[in-house]
Scaffold this active site. Structure first.
Site, PDB file in Angstrom:
ATOM      1  N   ARG A   1       0.819  -1.209   0.000  1.00 42.63           N
ATOM      2  CA  ARG A   1       0.000   0.000   0.000  1.00 42.63           C
ATOM      3  C   ARG A   1       0.856   1.264   0.000  1.00 42.63           C
ATOM      4  NH1 ARG A   1      -4.693  -2.225   4.116  1.00 42.63           N
ATOM      5  NH2 ARG A   1      -6.168  -2.850   2.487  1.00 42.63           N
TER       6      ARG A   1
ATOM      7  N   GLY B   1      -6.572  -6.678   0.212  1.00 44.31           N
ATOM      8  CA  GLY B   1      -6.584  -7.435   1.468  1.00 44.31           C
ATOM      9  C   GLY B   1      -5.633  -8.609   1.482  1.00 44.31           C
TER      10      GLY B   1
ATOM     11  N   LYS C   1     -15.208 -15.521   6.232  1.00 46.55           N
ATOM     12  CA  LYS C   1     -16.651 -15.465   6.508  1.00 46.55           C
ATOM     13  C   LYS C   1     -17.478 -15.289   5.242  1.00 46.55           C
ATOM     14  CE  LYS C   1     -16.193 -13.498  11.162  1.00 46.55           C
ATOM     15  NZ  LYS C   1     -16.540 -12.349  12.037  1.00 46.55           N
TER      16      LYS C   1
ATOM     17  N   GLY D   1     -12.124  -4.369   1.002  1.00 45.00           N
ATOM     18  CA  GLY D   1     -13.496  -4.004   1.328  1.00 45.00           C
ATOM     19  C   GLY D   1     -14.064  -2.999   0.349  1.00 45.00           C
TER      20      GLY D   1
END
Length: 403
Positions: A37, A360, A202, A384
Site C-alpha cells: 500500500r 486485502g 466469513k 473491502g
C-alpha cells in the site's frame, strides 16, 4: 472528479497539500510485513513533491480506540515512505496537535511529512456528524488543498475521507483513478467468460458481492473458510471448520438462483484437514490430511482446498477473459496450507485473462508467496472497497471527490 494532474496544472508549488493515503500496512511489532500500500501511493506523493507542494500525508492504521496506541503508530510507514521516495520524511507524533502544526509549518517546497494515525482521534470515525466535522475542520486548518488517494478507505464515512474534501479544493490521486478505472472493467462491458474467485473466512463478508455478481458473472469459484458454510448447506459434515450456520438459508437461495441463471457455482471437491489450527509463528510442520469435501471428519477442520480442487479451479480459470479474485483459499500464512491460494494465483497467470486481485489478504498472499505482482492485470489496495464497489454501493470517499 478532478485529477491530480489538473490540480498540479493549477499550481501547487508552495501550497500545503493534504494527501489522504492508505498506509494501513501489516506490522510484526514495528516491522512492516507487506509494504504494497505504501508503494502504491508513493507515485502520487512523489509527483506532488516534484511540483513543489508541501505534502502532508495522513492515514489510519489498524483499529485503535480513538486514543493514541503505540502499537498502531504510523512511524514505521513514514520511515518506509522515506526510503521509497529517497528523501527524508518528517513525522508528527500527533494528528492535529502541536507536533503536527510545527511539523507542517517547517515544511519547505517539495518536502513531505506524515502525521500520526488519524484514528488516534475519536473524531475520525465518529458516527456523529458534528464530532466528525469538528475534526475535519482541524485537519483542514493544516492544508490548502486535498488529494484523496487512500482507496482502501473510500468506503468509510470518516472525517479525513468524507468530510475533509468538502472543506478544501480537492482532486483524486492517481491510485484512486487507476482503481476506479479497473473496477469499471468488472462492471461495464465485461469481457467474457467472467470468472469470480471468492475466499476468506466469513461468507457473511461476501454475501452482498455474491448477490450482485449472480447477475454478472459466468462462474463463481468458492474457497477459504467461507466454503464450509456452502458445503454444510449441501448437507455435508464440516467437522470443526469455520461455519456460519445462520447464513445457510441465504447460501441455499444463492445456489438456487445461480442454477436458474446458468451461473456455474463451483465448490471444493477435496480439502486439507487437521485436528488443530497450525502454528503461524514458528510454522512448525502441520502434516495435514487430504479428504473429500463431503467426508470431513467430525473432529477435523478444513484449512485449505485440496489437490483435486486446485486442478479443478485452474481448469475453470483457463478460458476466462476476465477474473476477479478476493480472498485466500486457505491459511496461506502457513506453508502446509498455502498450496490452494498459490494454485489460484498461478491459474490467473496461466489464463491470459484480465485479472484483478481484490486487495486485502489476496494481495498480501500474492506478494508473500513470491509471485510477480506486475504479471497480474491489477492488484487492488482495497479489499473491502473493491467488494462494495462491485456490489454497486455508493462509496463516501468517491462521492466526496466529485466536483
Amino acid at each position: 472528479m478532478k485529477t491530480i494532474d489538473e490540480l498540479i496544472a493549477d499550481g501547487v508549488a508552495g501550497k500545503r497539500v493534504f494527501v489522504r493515503a492508505d498506509l494501513n500496512v501489516p506490522l510484526d511489532g514495528t516491522k512492516i510485513t507487506d509494504d504494497g500500500r505504501i508503494r502504491a501511493v508513493q507515485p502520487t506523493i512523489a509527483k506532488l513533491a516534484a511540483a513543489g507542494a508541501r505534502v502532508i500525508v495522513a492515514s489510519h492504521l489498524g483499529r485503535p480506540k480513538g486514543t493514541p496506541d503505540p502499537a498502531f503508530s504510523l512511524a514505521p510507514a513514514a520511515a518506509r515512505l522515506g526510503e521509497l521516495l529517497g528523501a527524508d520524511v518528517a513525522f508528527a507524533t500527533d494528528t492535529v496537535g502541536e507536533s503536527a502544526r510545527s511539523t507542517v509549518e517547517a515544511l519547505t517546497d517539495g518536502q513531505v511529512a506524515v502525521i500520526e494515525n488519524l484514528r488516534f482521534n475519536a473524531g475520525e470515525t465518529a458516527k456523529d456528524d458534528a464530532e466528525r466535522g469538528a475534526f475535519a475542520d482541524e485537519l483542514a486548518s493544516l492544508a490548502d488543498l486535498y488529494v484523496g488517494d487512500g482507496f482502501g478507505a473510500v468506503h468509510r464515512k470518516h472525517a479525513s475521507v468524507f468530510d475533509l474534501p468538502a472543506r478544501l479544493p480537492h482532486a483524486a490521486g492517481d491510485l484512486i483513478a487507476t482503481e476506479v478505472g479497473v473496477l469499471k472493467k468488472l462492471t461495464e462491458d465485461v469481457k467474457r467468460p467472467y470468472v469470480v474467485v471468492l475466499g476468506g473466512a466469513k461468507v457473511s463478508d461476501k454475501l452482498g458481492v455474491i448477490d450482485h455478481l449472480l447477475e454478472k458473472a459466468d462462474r463463481i469459484l468458492v474457497g477459504g473458510g467461507m466454503a464450509y458454510t456452502f458445503l454444510k448447506a449441501q448437507g455435508h459434515e464440516v467437522g470443526i471448520s469455520l461455519l456460519q450456520e445462520d447464513q445457510i438459508p441465504v447460501v441455499l437461495e444463492y445456489l438456487s438462483r445461480a442454477e436458474k441463471k446458468g451461473v456455474e457455482f463451483v465448490l471444493p471437491v477435496d480439502v486439507l484437514v487437521s485436528a488443530e489450527f497450525p502454528d503461524l509463528k514458528g510454522k512448525t510442520p502441520a502434516n495435514p490430511t487430504t479428504v473429500a469435501a463431503d467426508a470431513i471428519p467430525a473432529d477435523q477442520e478444513g484449512l485449505d482446498i485440496g489437490p483435486k480442487t486446485r486442478e479443478l479451479y485452474a481448469a475453470k480459470l483457463a478460458d476466462a477473459a476476465t477474473v476477479f479474485w478476493n480472498g485466500p483459499m486457505g491459511v496461506f500464512e502457513h506453508p502446509d496450507y498455502a498450496g490452494g491460494t498459490a494454485a489460484v494465483a498461478q491459474g490467473l497467470l496461466d489464463s491470459n485473462a484480465f485479472s484483478v486481485v481484490g486487495g486485502g489478504d489476496s494481495a498480501a498472499a500474492v506478494r508473500i508467496l513470491g509471485f510477480d505482482e506486475n504479471a497480474f492485470g491489477h492488484i487492488s489496495t482495497g479489499g473491502g472497497a473493491s467488494l462494495e464497489y462491485l456490489e454497486g454501493k455508493s462509496l463516501p470517499g468517491l462521492v466526496a471527490l466529485e466536483d
